[in-house]
Design a protein around this motif. Structure first.
Motif, PDB file in Angstrom:
ATOM      1  N   VAL A 121       1.384  -4.473  22.476  1.00 45.02           N
ATOM      2  CA  VAL A 121       2.291  -5.917  22.812  1.00 45.02           C
ATOM      3  C   VAL A 121       3.870  -5.070  23.857  1.00 45.02           C
ATOM      4  O   VAL A 121       3.902  -5.418  24.765  1.00 45.02           O
ATOM      5  CB  VAL A 121       2.653  -6.516  21.599  1.00 45.02           C
ATOM      6  N   VAL A 122       4.410  -4.299  23.014  1.00 45.52           N
ATOM      7  CA  VAL A 122       5.707  -3.471  23.809  1.00 45.52           C
ATOM      8  C   VAL A 122       4.975  -3.334  25.535  1.00 45.52           C
ATOM      9  O   VAL A 122       5.828  -2.968  26.102  1.00 45.52           O
ATOM     10  CB  VAL A 122       6.064  -2.560  22.676  1.00 45.52           C
ATOM     11  N   LYS A 123       4.718  -1.449  25.338  1.00 46.41           N
ATOM     12  CA  LYS A 123       3.982  -1.150  26.547  1.00 46.41           C
ATOM     13  C   LYS A 123       3.849  -1.593  27.269  1.00 46.41           C
ATOM     14  O   LYS A 123       4.081  -1.298  28.173  1.00 46.41           O
ATOM     15  CB  LYS A 123       3.343   0.547  25.912  1.00 46.41           C
ATOM     16  N   PRO A 124       2.645  -2.901  27.366  1.00 48.17           N
ATOM     17  CA  PRO A 124       2.895  -3.432  28.422  1.00 48.17           C
ATOM     18  C   PRO A 124       3.046  -4.182  29.180  1.00 48.17           C
ATOM     19  O   PRO A 124       3.411  -3.862  29.981  1.00 48.17           O
ATOM     20  CB  PRO A 124       1.304  -4.165  28.059  1.00 48.17           C
ATOM     21  N   CYS A 125       4.126  -4.334  28.102  1.00 43.98           N
ATOM     22  CA  CYS A 125       5.144  -5.694  29.167  1.00 43.98           C
ATOM     23  C   CYS A 125       6.655  -4.863  28.890  1.00 43.98           C
ATOM     24  O   CYS A 125       7.357  -5.373  29.805  1.00 43.98           O
ATOM     25  CB  CYS A 125       5.594  -7.072  27.996  1.00 43.98           C
ATOM     26  N   ALA A 126       7.203  -4.029  28.490  1.00 43.24           N
ATOM     27  CA  ALA A 126       7.992  -3.136  28.464  1.00 43.24           C
ATOM     28  C   ALA A 126       8.164  -1.978  27.818  1.00 43.24           C
ATOM     29  O   ALA A 126       8.448  -1.056  27.411  1.00 43.24           O
ATOM     30  CB  ALA A 126       9.598  -3.521  27.433  1.00 43.24           C
ATOM     31  N   PRO A 127       7.222  -1.174  29.268  1.00 38.85           N
ATOM     32  CA  PRO A 127       6.985   0.020  28.833  1.00 38.85           C
ATOM     33  C   PRO A 127       7.970   0.964  29.014  1.00 38.85           C
ATOM     34  O   PRO A 127       7.741   2.410  28.393  1.00 38.85           O
ATOM     35  CB  PRO A 127       6.160   0.333  30.763  1.00 38.85           C
ATOM     36  N   LYS A 128       9.530   1.048  29.166  1.00 39.92           N
ATOM     37  CA  LYS A 128      10.298   1.671  29.057  1.00 39.92           C
ATOM     38  C   LYS A 128      11.204   1.393  28.136  1.00 39.92           C
ATOM     39  O   LYS A 128      12.441   2.647  27.530  1.00 39.92           O
ATOM     40  CB  LYS A 128      11.619   2.313  30.439  1.00 39.92           C
ATOM     41  N   ALA A 129      11.125   0.760  27.524  1.00 38.68           N
ATOM     42  CA  ALA A 129      11.349   0.339  26.061  1.00 38.68           C
ATOM     43  C   ALA A 129      11.144   1.379  25.021  1.00 38.68           C
ATOM     44  O   ALA A 129      10.468   1.333  24.656  1.00 38.68           O
ATOM     45  CB  ALA A 129      10.998  -0.702  25.490  1.00 38.68           C
ATOM     46  N   ARG A 130      12.121   1.655  24.224  1.00 33.45           N
ATOM     47  CA  ARG A 130      12.410   2.544  23.223  1.00 33.45           C
ATOM     48  C   ARG A 130      11.685   1.813  22.143  1.00 33.45           C
ATOM     49  O   ARG A 130      11.746   0.752  21.662  1.00 33.45           O
ATOM     50  CB  ARG A 130      12.976   3.406  22.528  1.00 33.45           C
ATOM     51  N   PHE A 131      10.401   2.878  21.365  1.00 37.21           N
ATOM     52  CA  PHE A 131       9.547   1.630  20.381  1.00 37.21           C
ATOM     53  C   PHE A 131       9.914   2.799  18.625  1.00 37.21           C
ATOM     54  O   PHE A 131       9.720   3.861  18.945  1.00 37.21           O
ATOM     55  CB  PHE A 131       9.135   2.039  20.149  1.00 37.21           C
ATOM     56  N   ARG A 132      10.545   1.800  18.014  1.00 36.26           N
ATOM     57  CA  ARG A 132      10.272   2.785  16.043  1.00 36.26           C
ATOM     58  C   ARG A 132       9.962   1.586  15.379  1.00 36.26           C
ATOM     59  O   ARG A 132      10.249   0.483  15.192  1.00 36.26           O
ATOM     60  CB  ARG A 132      11.545   3.324  16.635  1.00 36.26           C
ATOM     61  N   MET A 133       8.940   2.087  14.324  1.00 33.58           N
ATOM     62  CA  MET A 133       8.760   0.920  13.401  1.00 33.58           C
ATOM     63  C   MET A 133       8.822   2.166  11.859  1.00 33.58           C
ATOM     64  O   MET A 133       9.145   3.245  11.945  1.00 33.58           O
ATOM     65  CB  MET A 133       6.703   1.743  12.996  1.00 33.58           C
ATOM     66  N   LEU A 134       9.793   1.340  11.183  1.00 33.47           N
ATOM     67  CA  LEU A 134       9.100   1.793   9.777  1.00 33.47           C
ATOM     68  C   LEU A 134       8.792   0.927   9.049  1.00 33.47           C
ATOM     69  O   LEU A 134       9.360  -0.152   8.961  1.00 33.47           O
ATOM     70  CB  LEU A 134      11.030   1.570   9.256  1.00 33.47           C
ATOM     71  N   SER A 135       8.226   1.384   8.179  1.00 34.72           N
ATOM     72  CA  SER A 135       7.495   0.908   7.101  1.00 34.72           C
ATOM     73  C   SER A 135       7.880   0.955   5.444  1.00 34.72           C
ATOM     74  O   SER A 135       8.501   2.527   5.387  1.00 34.72           O
ATOM     75  CB  SER A 135       6.442   1.501   7.623  1.00 34.72           C
ATOM     76  N   LEU A 136       8.807   0.406   4.856  1.00 35.97           N
ATOM     77  CA  LEU A 136       8.494   0.328   3.346  1.00 35.97           C
ATOM     78  C   LEU A 136       7.515   0.077   2.290  1.00 35.97           C
ATOM     79  O   LEU A 136       7.450  -1.212   2.480  1.00 35.97           O
ATOM     80  CB  LEU A 136       9.747  -0.502   2.501  1.00 35.97           C
ATOM     81  N   TYR A 137       7.022   1.696   2.370  1.00 36.80           N
ATOM     82  CA  TYR A 137       5.762   1.226   1.573  1.00 36.80           C
ATOM     83  C   TYR A 137       5.684   0.850  -0.139  1.00 36.80           C
ATOM     84  O   TYR A 137       7.009   1.203  -0.903  1.00 36.80           O
ATOM     85  CB  TYR A 137       4.265   2.697   0.962  1.00 36.80           C
TER      86      TYR A 137
ATOM     87  N   ALA B 130       0.983  -1.410  -0.039  1.00 36.61           N
ATOM     88  CA  ALA B 130      -0.011   0.145  -0.050  1.00 36.61           C
ATOM     89  C   ALA B 130       0.765   1.293  -0.225  1.00 36.61           C
ATOM     90  O   ALA B 130       1.701   1.472   0.476  1.00 36.61           O
ATOM     91  CB  ALA B 130      -0.908  -0.144   0.996  1.00 36.61           C
ATOM     92  N   PRO B 131       0.608   2.452  -0.432  1.00 26.30           N
ATOM     93  CA  PRO B 131       0.947   3.538  -0.544  1.00 26.30           C
ATOM     94  C   PRO B 131       1.301   4.565   1.196  1.00 26.30           C
ATOM     95  O   PRO B 131       0.129   3.664   1.747  1.00 26.30           O
ATOM     96  CB  PRO B 131       0.228   4.678  -1.069  1.00 26.30           C
ATOM     97  N   TRP B 132       1.955   4.740   1.806  1.00 28.05           N
ATOM     98  CA  TRP B 132       2.105   5.938   2.760  1.00 28.05           C
ATOM     99  C   TRP B 132       0.199   6.340   3.378  1.00 28.05           C
ATOM    100  O   TRP B 132       0.192   5.956   4.476  1.00 28.05           O
ATOM    101  CB  TRP B 132       3.491   6.400   2.719  1.00 28.05           C
ATOM    102  N   TRP B 133       0.058   7.449   2.162  1.00 27.97           N
ATOM    103  CA  TRP B 133      -1.261   8.136   2.479  1.00 27.97           C
ATOM    104  C   TRP B 133      -2.463   7.005   3.837  1.00 27.97           C
ATOM    105  O   TRP B 133      -2.910   7.443   4.170  1.00 27.97           O
ATOM    106  CB  TRP B 133      -1.347   8.534   1.959  1.00 27.97           C
ATOM    107  N   TYR B 134      -2.726   5.778   2.693  1.00 25.15           N
ATOM    108  CA  TYR B 134      -3.292   4.332   2.839  1.00 25.15           C
ATOM    109  C   TYR B 134      -3.113   4.346   4.260  1.00 25.15           C
ATOM    110  O   TYR B 134      -3.929   4.422   5.145  1.00 25.15           O
ATOM    111  CB  TYR B 134      -3.837   3.637   2.123  1.00 25.15           C
ATOM    112  N   ASP B 135      -1.652   3.663   4.494  1.00 25.88           N
ATOM    113  CA  ASP B 135      -1.530   3.222   5.888  1.00 25.88           C
ATOM    114  C   ASP B 135      -1.506   4.244   6.879  1.00 25.88           C
ATOM    115  O   ASP B 135      -1.987   4.112   7.971  1.00 25.88           O
ATOM    116  CB  ASP B 135      -0.100   2.470   5.230  1.00 25.88           C
TER     117      ASP B 135
END
Length: 195
Positions: free
Chosen positions: A150-166, A129-134
């Motif tokens: 998933v992450v915040k309830p189990c590891a609330p101090k963990a930094r989270f980042r997501m990279l998406s290749l559209y 999909a294109p970025w604008w749809y997501d």
């Protein structure tokens, strides 16, 4: 840092596996200890068993994924139908278990996190999909699910980042090179080698 890198794509020559290889090399060159898990190559069984579900509130589970030992978690996967691949969802269901990733609170209250050593989580995904749809229509459901479910309830101090290749099915080499540079920058930021 001890980093667990989990891949979830059935094709060994896929774009996801190329990105995972690039990430692994980047992390190892920075001095991190990387453990790779290819769920498809392992023929991982994603199905939560009846026994596992029956015991969900009665016992603590074994940490078969070694989540309590890792400081960094990297997930590399395709986004299919604006969701996780079933094998990765099953791995989360069977790895982020009571007594491992969290404890049940008395009287049914909020979960009590257990992954205090997990400092950083990086999710890398490919989408058709294109970025604008997501971002504008679907409102990034995979990112929301991983970060807040998933992450915040189990590891609330963990930094989270997501990279998406559209629009990854027709990605130009220049765009792929730029995305790999973004991956390198995210890895350096999330997984510093001075710890």
């Amino acid at each position: 840092m001890k980093v667990l890198l989990v891949t979830a794509h059935p094709l060994s020559a896929s774009l996801c596996m190329r990105l995972a290889d690039h990430l692994c090399e980047t992390l190892e060159q920075a001095g991190h200890s990387v453990t790779r898990r290819d769920l498809y190559a392992e023929n991982y069984d994603p199905c939560l068993s009846a026994d596992e579900r029956t015991a969900y509130f009665d016992k603590a589970f074994d940490d078969s994924a070694a989540l309590s030992d890792v400081q960094g978690l990297v997930l590399v996967f395709p986004t299919w139908w604006f969701g996780l691949p079933a094998i990765l969802k099953g791995w989360i269901d069977r790895s982020f278990m009571p007594g491992v990733a969290y404890d049940h609170a008395p009287n049914g209250g909020p979960m009590i996190p257990r992954l205090s050593g997990l400092r950083s989580v990086l999710a890398v995904t490919t989408l058709g999909a294109p970025w604008w749809y997501d971002r504008l229509i679907a409102r990034r459901p995979v990112r929301r699910s991983l970060k807040w479910g998933v992450v915040k309830p189990c590891a609330p101090k963990a930094r989270f980042r997501m990279l998406s290749l559209y629009q990854s099915e027709s990605v130009a080499p220049e765009k792929l090179n730029r995305f790999e540079s973004r991956i390198e920058a995210a890895a350096q930021s999330l997984f510093p080698n001075n710890l």
